[in-house]
Design a protein around this motif. Structure first.
Motif, PDB file in Angstrom:
ATOM      1  N   SER A  78       0.838  -1.204   0.000  1.00  0.00           N
ATOM      2  CA  SER A  78       0.000   0.000   0.000  1.00  0.00           C
ATOM      3  C   SER A  78       0.869   1.249   0.000  1.00  0.00           C
ATOM      4  O   SER A  78       0.529   2.260  -0.620  1.00  0.00           O
ATOM      5  N   LYS A  79       2.022   1.182   0.667  1.00  0.00           N
ATOM      6  CA  LYS A  79       2.946   2.323   0.663  1.00  0.00           C
ATOM      7  C   LYS A  79       3.593   2.509  -0.701  1.00  0.00           C
ATOM      8  O   LYS A  79       4.061   3.588  -1.037  1.00  0.00           O
ATOM      9  N   GLU A  80       3.626   1.436  -1.491  1.00  0.00           N
ATOM     10  CA  GLU A  80       4.161   1.508  -2.850  1.00  0.00           C
ATOM     11  C   GLU A  80       3.077   1.868  -3.874  1.00  0.00           C
ATOM     12  O   GLU A  80       3.327   1.848  -5.064  1.00  0.00           O
ATOM     13  N   ARG A  81       1.861   2.148  -3.382  1.00  0.00           N
ATOM     14  CA  ARG A  81       0.717   2.524  -4.217  1.00  0.00           C
ATOM     15  C   ARG A  81       0.259   1.385  -5.131  1.00  0.00           C
ATOM     16  O   ARG A  81      -0.272   1.621  -6.206  1.00  0.00           O
ATOM     17  N   ARG A  82       0.481   0.156  -4.693  1.00  0.00           N
ATOM     18  CA  ARG A  82      -0.038  -1.006  -5.413  1.00  0.00           C
ATOM     19  C   ARG A  82      -1.371  -1.369  -4.759  1.00  0.00           C
ATOM     20  O   ARG A  82      -1.497  -2.338  -4.015  1.00  0.00           O
ATOM     21  N   THR A  83      -2.367  -0.536  -5.053  1.00  0.00           N
ATOM     22  CA  THR A  83      -3.628  -0.538  -4.318  1.00  0.00           C
ATOM     23  C   THR A  83      -4.383  -1.853  -4.429  1.00  0.00           C
ATOM     24  O   THR A  83      -4.852  -2.383  -3.413  1.00  0.00           O
ATOM     25  N   GLU A  84      -4.542  -2.382  -5.620  1.00  0.00           N
ATOM     26  CA  GLU A  84      -5.321  -3.610  -5.789  1.00  0.00           C
ATOM     27  C   GLU A  84      -4.707  -4.761  -5.015  1.00  0.00           C
ATOM     28  O   GLU A  84      -5.415  -5.521  -4.347  1.00  0.00           O
ATOM     29  N   GLN A  85      -3.383  -4.895  -5.102  1.00  0.00           N
ATOM     30  CA  GLN A  85      -2.696  -5.960  -4.368  1.00  0.00           C
ATOM     31  C   GLN A  85      -2.840  -5.756  -2.866  1.00  0.00           C
ATOM     32  O   GLN A  85      -3.089  -6.697  -2.111  1.00  0.00           O
ATOM     33  N   ALA A  86      -2.686  -4.507  -2.413  1.00  0.00           N
ATOM     34  CA  ALA A  86      -2.808  -4.204  -0.981  1.00  0.00           C
ATOM     35  C   ALA A  86      -4.195  -4.579  -0.469  1.00  0.00           C
ATOM     36  O   ALA A  86      -4.324  -5.242   0.568  1.00  0.00           O
ATOM     37  N   LEU A  87      -5.233  -4.165  -1.190  1.00  0.00           N
ATOM     38  CA  LEU A  87      -6.601  -4.467  -0.742  1.00  0.00           C
ATOM     39  C   LEU A  87      -6.864  -5.970  -0.742  1.00  0.00           C
ATOM     40  O   LEU A  87      -7.505  -6.493   0.179  1.00  0.00           O
ATOM     41  N   ARG A  88      -6.353  -6.672  -1.754  1.00  0.00           N
ATOM     42  CA  ARG A  88      -6.533  -8.126  -1.809  1.00  0.00           C
ATOM     43  C   ARG A  88      -5.873  -8.792  -0.599  1.00  0.00           C
ATOM     44  O   ARG A  88      -6.464  -9.631   0.073  1.00  0.00           O
ATOM     45  N   TRP A  89      -4.627  -8.388  -0.291  1.00  0.00           N
ATOM     46  CA  TRP A  89      -3.921  -8.998   0.834  1.00  0.00           C
ATOM     47  C   TRP A  89      -4.521  -8.577   2.172  1.00  0.00           C
ATOM     48  O   TRP A  89      -4.580  -9.377   3.105  1.00  0.00           O
ATOM     49  N   PHE A  90      -4.966  -7.315   2.283  1.00  0.00           N
ATOM     50  CA  PHE A  90      -5.658  -6.909   3.518  1.00  0.00           C
ATOM     51  C   PHE A  90      -6.888  -7.789   3.743  1.00  0.00           C
ATOM     52  O   PHE A  90      -7.131  -8.260   4.858  1.00  0.00           O
ATOM     53  N   ASP A  91      -7.674  -7.994   2.677  1.00  0.00           N
ATOM     54  CA  ASP A  91      -8.897  -8.791   2.817  1.00  0.00           C
ATOM     55  C   ASP A  91      -8.577 -10.248   3.157  1.00  0.00           C
ATOM     56  O   ASP A  91      -9.257 -10.855   3.995  1.00  0.00           O
ATOM     57  N   GLN A  92      -7.552 -10.817   2.528  1.00  0.00           N
ATOM     58  CA  GLN A  92      -7.165 -12.201   2.837  1.00  0.00           C
ATOM     59  C   GLN A  92      -6.683 -12.321   4.283  1.00  0.00           C
ATOM     60  O   GLN A  92      -7.049 -13.262   4.994  1.00  0.00           O
ATOM     61  N   SER A  93      -5.890 -11.357   4.709  1.00  0.00           N
ATOM     62  CA  SER A  93      -5.383 -11.363   6.074  1.00  0.00           C
ATOM     63  C   SER A  93      -6.528 -11.227   7.070  1.00  0.00           C
ATOM     64  O   SER A  93      -6.593 -11.946   8.075  1.00  0.00           O
ATOM     65  N   ARG A  94      -7.435 -10.308   6.778  1.00  0.00           N
ATOM     66  CA  ARG A  94      -8.590 -10.094   7.662  1.00  0.00           C
ATOM     67  C   ARG A  94      -9.388 -11.380   7.813  1.00  0.00           C
ATOM     68  O   ARG A  94      -9.801 -11.764   8.909  1.00  0.00           O
ATOM     69  N   GLN A  95      -9.611 -12.071   6.691  1.00  0.00           N
ATOM     70  CA  GLN A  95     -10.364 -13.324   6.730  1.00  0.00           C
ATOM     71  C   GLN A  95      -9.647 -14.380   7.563  1.00  0.00           C
ATOM     72  O   GLN A  95     -10.270 -15.097   8.337  1.00  0.00           O
ATOM     73  N   LEU A  96      -8.322 -14.454   7.435  1.00  0.00           N
ATOM     74  CA  LEU A  96      -7.556 -15.404   8.249  1.00  0.00           C
ATOM     75  C   LEU A  96      -7.712 -15.101   9.738  1.00  0.00           C
ATOM     76  O   LEU A  96      -7.860 -16.025  10.552  1.00  0.00           O
TER      77      LEU A  96
END
Length: 197
Positions: A78-96
Motif C-alpha cells: 500500500s505504501k508503494e501505491r499497489r492498491t489492488e494488491q494491498a486491498l486483496r492482501w488486507f482482505d485475505q489477512s482479515r479473513q484469516l
C-alpha cells in the motif's frame, strides 16, 4: 523505540535459530523486524522480511502469524501505491484473523484500509471503516490506535470542510495521547491541530 539495537538482536537471533534448526523463532524475527522496517518507512526491506515470514508460517501451518505477516505485506505494497494488491492482501489477512477468532486484528486491518482509502481520496469508505474501528480501540484501551483513527477522521472532516468536527476529533485524540506518553502520536495530533487552525 531502540530500533537499531532491536535490529542487531534480531540479526543475531536469526543466525542462532538457523544454526539450531528453529524455523518458528527465525520467522518471528523476520516478522518483528518487518514491522520495525515498515514503521521506519523502509518499505522494500519490510516487504522482503514479511514475505519470508509469511512463507515460513504458512509452511509451519501457523494461521495467526501467517495472517499478521500477510497484513504487513499489504501495508508494504500500500505504501508503494499497489492498491489492488494491498486491498486483496488486507482482505485475505482479515479473513484469516476472523477464522482464528481474533477480534482485534480485523479492526486494525480496517484502520489500515481506511488510511489507504483516505490517501486515494475515497473519504466515505475511509470514514466508514475508521468509525467502525474506533470504538473497539477505545474499549480495548488501545490509545495509540484510537488516536490514529480519531486523527484520520479529523483529517477527513477537515478536507470535507467540517472544521468544528475536525477540531473536536483532534482535541480528543491529542488529550489521549499526551497523557499516555505517545510522542509520535502527540506530534501527529499537533500537526493536524495546526491544519485545523
Amino acid at each position: 523505540g531502540e530500533y537499531t539495537r532491536a535490529i542487531e538482536v534480531y540479526a543475531t537471533t536469526r543466525v542462532l535459530c538457523a544454526r539450531v534448526g528453529d524455523p518458528y523463532h527465525q520467522a518471528l524475527c523476520d516478522l518483528d523486524q518487518a514491522e520495525i522496517y515498515l514503521e521506519l518507512n523502509l518499505v522494500e526491506e519490510g516487504s522482503e522480511l514479511a514475505g519470508m515470514a509469511y512463507d515460513a508460517f504458512r509452511n509451519l501451518e501457523m494461521g495467526y502469524e501467517a495472517a499478521k505477516a500477510l497484513a504487513f505485506l499489504a501495508m508494504a505494497v500500500s505504501k508503494e501505491r499497489r492498491t489492488e494488491q494491498a486491498l486483496r492482501w488486507f482482505d485475505q489477512s482479515r479473513q484469516l484473523f476472523v477464522e482464528q477468532g481474533n477480534a482485534f486484528w480485523p479492526q486494525l486491518i480496517d484502520l489500515y484500509k481506511a488510511i489507504l482509502f483516505h490517501d486515494l481520496g475515497e473519504h466515505e469508505e475511509a470514514r466508514r471503516l475508521a468509525e467502525r474501528s474506533l470504538p473497539l480501540f477505545e474499549g480495548a484501551g488501545q490509545i495509540g490506535k484510537a488516536a490514529l483513527c480519531g486523527l484520520l477522521l479529523a483529517r477527513i472532516a477537515l478536507e470535507d470542510g467540517a472544521v468544528s468536527r475536525a477540531r473536536a476529533r483532534c482535541v480528543g485524540s491529542r488529550r489521549a495521547v499526551e497523557g499516555a506518553d505517545l510522542p509520535a502520536r502527540a506530534c501527529q495530533a499537533r500537526l493536524v491541530m495546526g491544519q485545523v487552525a
